[in-house]
Design a protein around this motif. Structure first.
Motif, PDB file in Angstrom:
ATOM      1  N   ASP A   1      -4.444  -2.449 -10.297  1.00  0.00           N
ATOM      2  CA  ASP A   1      -5.737  -1.826 -10.668  1.00  0.00           C
ATOM      3  C   ASP A   1      -6.012  -0.607  -9.627  1.00  0.00           C
ATOM      4  N   THR A   2      -5.566  -0.624  -8.343  1.00  0.00           N
ATOM      5  CA  THR A   2      -5.903   0.382  -7.677  1.00  0.00           C
ATOM      6  C   THR A   2      -4.846   1.623  -7.865  1.00  0.00           C
TER       7      THR A   2
ATOM      8  N   CYS B   1      -6.354   5.426  -9.413  1.00  0.00           N
ATOM      9  CA  CYS B   1      -5.891   6.415  -8.870  1.00  0.00           C
ATOM     10  C   CYS B   1      -5.267   7.499  -9.462  1.00  0.00           C
TER      11      CYS B   1
ATOM     12  N   SER C   1     -10.116  11.111  -1.579  1.00  0.00           N
ATOM     13  CA  SER C   1      -9.724   9.579  -1.863  1.00  0.00           C
ATOM     14  C   SER C   1      -9.642   9.486  -3.487  1.00  0.00           C
TER      15      SER C   1
ATOM     16  N   TYR D   1       0.747  -1.196   0.090  1.00  0.00           N
ATOM     17  CA  TYR D   1      -0.148   0.034  -0.002  1.00  0.00           C
ATOM     18  C   TYR D   1       0.807   1.168   0.068  1.00  0.00           C
TER      19      TYR D   1
ATOM     20  N   THR E   1      -4.850   7.296  -1.135  1.00  0.00           N
ATOM     21  CA  THR E   1      -4.989   6.404  -2.342  1.00  0.00           C
ATOM     22  C   THR E   1      -5.687   5.069  -1.729  1.00  0.00           C
TER      23      THR E   1
ATOM     24  N   MET F   1      -1.631  -4.569  -6.904  1.00  0.00           N
ATOM     25  CA  MET F   1      -2.034  -3.323  -6.512  1.00  0.00           C
ATOM     26  C   MET F   1      -2.087  -2.467  -7.914  1.00  0.00           C
TER      27      MET F   1
ATOM     28  N   LYS G   1      -9.566   3.849   0.082  1.00  0.00           N
ATOM     29  CA  LYS G   1     -11.083   4.094  -0.144  1.00  0.00           C
ATOM     30  C   LYS G   1     -11.802   5.277   0.815  1.00  0.00           C
TER      31      LYS G   1
ATOM     32  N   GLN H   1      -9.587   6.895  -5.105  1.00  0.00           N
ATOM     33  CA  GLN H   1     -10.234   5.479  -5.431  1.00  0.00           C
ATOM     34  C   GLN H   1     -11.710   5.974  -5.772  1.00  0.00           C
TER      35      GLN H   1
ATOM     36  N   THR I   1       2.328   1.850  -3.544  1.00  0.00           N
ATOM     37  CA  THR I   1       1.409   2.129  -4.458  1.00  0.00           C
ATOM     38  C   THR I   1       1.174   3.876  -4.197  1.00  0.00           C
TER      39      THR I   1
END
Length: 241
Positions: A76-77, A81, A163, A39, A132, A74, A134, A165, A42
Motif C-alpha cells: 500500500d505504501t 508513493c 514526502s 522500509y 518514502t 508495504m 511520512k 506519502q 520499498t
C-alpha cells in the motif's frame, strides 16, 4: 595524516552528530544483528521507478516491487508513493535524474575531503530529494540539504525534500559558504583525537544497534592504528592528485 582524503557523506556526518560513539561502531564494522529491510526495499523500488520515469522508461510498477522484494505489508505504501511520484514529476518537470556527485575540497585546517552527495533530481532550478516516509522535515534532512548545496557549488537556490506519502515539502536554504568546511574539521578532529563520546538517552537500548557494545564491550582503536590501515576503518582513502 598525510596524503589521504577523508570520505564524507550526509549519512556519516548525521550519524556522527547523532552520537559519536555510534558512529565509531559503524566505522569499525561492529555487528548489528538482523536489520529490518522492508522500509529500505520499498524506498529503493520507488527510487528505481522514478529515476526511470525521468529517463522516459516506462515499466509496470510491480516489476520494481518484485526486483526489490517489496513485502506484501508495504505494498500500500509502495503504490501510494508511486502514484504521488507520478504527480510530482508532472509538477516538477523533467530535470537531471539521480546522480552521485563527488565534491573534493580542503578544510580551513588543510584536510582533504571527498564529499559524496547522491541527489535524486535537479529540476525547476532546485535540488529535489524524495522520501518514502511520512515526514519530509526530519532534523537530519537539513544537513543533507546543506551538503547538497555545497556539493553543487551553491548553483541552486533551494534544496527541497518531498514526502511521497503525504506530499509535504521541506525547503532547505543555502548555508554560509564556510559552514561545511568548518564542520568537516570538527568531524576530522573527532577522528584524529579518538574522541567518540556517547550521547545517551532513553532511546538507546531500544533503537541503537550498537547498544551492547557501548555498555561495556567496546574497544577503541588508537589513531596510530588508523594511520597504519585507514581503509580498514572506512574513514579515509589514498589521496590522488
Amino acid at each position: 595524516m598525510e596524503n589521504i582524503e577523508y570520505k564524507w557523506s550526509a549519512h556519516r556526518v548525521n550519524m556522527w552528530l547523532e552520537c559519536p560513539r555510534k558512529f565509531y561502531c559503524y566505522l569499525n564494522h561492529y555487528p548489528t544483528g538482523p536489520v529490518e529491510t522492508k522500509y529500505i526495499n520499498t524506498g529503493l523500488a520507488v527510487h528505481d521507478l522514478l529515476e526511470d520515469r525521468v529517463k522516459s522508461i516506462i515499466r509496470d510498477p510491480m516489476e520494481y516491487a518484485r526486483e526489490r522484494n517489496v513485502s506484501d505489508e508495504m505494498m500500500d505504501t509502495f503504490n501510494l508513493c508511486v502514484k504521488n511520484g507520478e504527480q510530482f514529476y508532472k509538477y516538477a518537470g523533467i530535470g537531471i535524474p539521480e546522480r552521485t556527485i563527488h565534491c573534493k575540497f580542503t578544510t580551513p585546517k588543510g584536510r582533504r575531503v571527498d564529499l559524496e552527495a547522491r541527489i535524486d533530481l535537479i529540476a525547476d532550478n532546485a535540488i529535489w530529494d524524495y522520501k518514502t516516509g511520512k515526514k519530509a522535515d526530519k532534523p537530519e534532512y537539513k544537513l543533507q540539504g546543506q551538503l547538497y548545496h555545497f556539493a553543487t557549488q551553491f548553483a541552486y537556490p533551494v534544496a527541497k525534500f518531498i514526502s511521497l506519502q503525504t506530499g509535504d515539502i521541506y525547503e532547505v536554504e543555502q548555508p554560509p559558504k564556510d559552514f561545511i568546511p568548518k564542520l568537516a574539521d570538527r568531524y576530522i578532529d573527532s577522528i584524529e583525537n579518538n574522541d567518540y563520546p556517547a550521547k545517551q538517552s532513553y532511546l538507546c537500548e531500544k533503537w541503537c544497534p550498537y547498544y551492547r557494545y557501548c555498555k561495556g564491550d567496546l574497544q577503541f582503536v588508537f589513531i596510530d592504528d588508523v594511520k597504519k590501515d585507514p581503509e580498514k576503518y572506512g574513514m579515509v582513502s589514498p589521496f590522488k592528485k
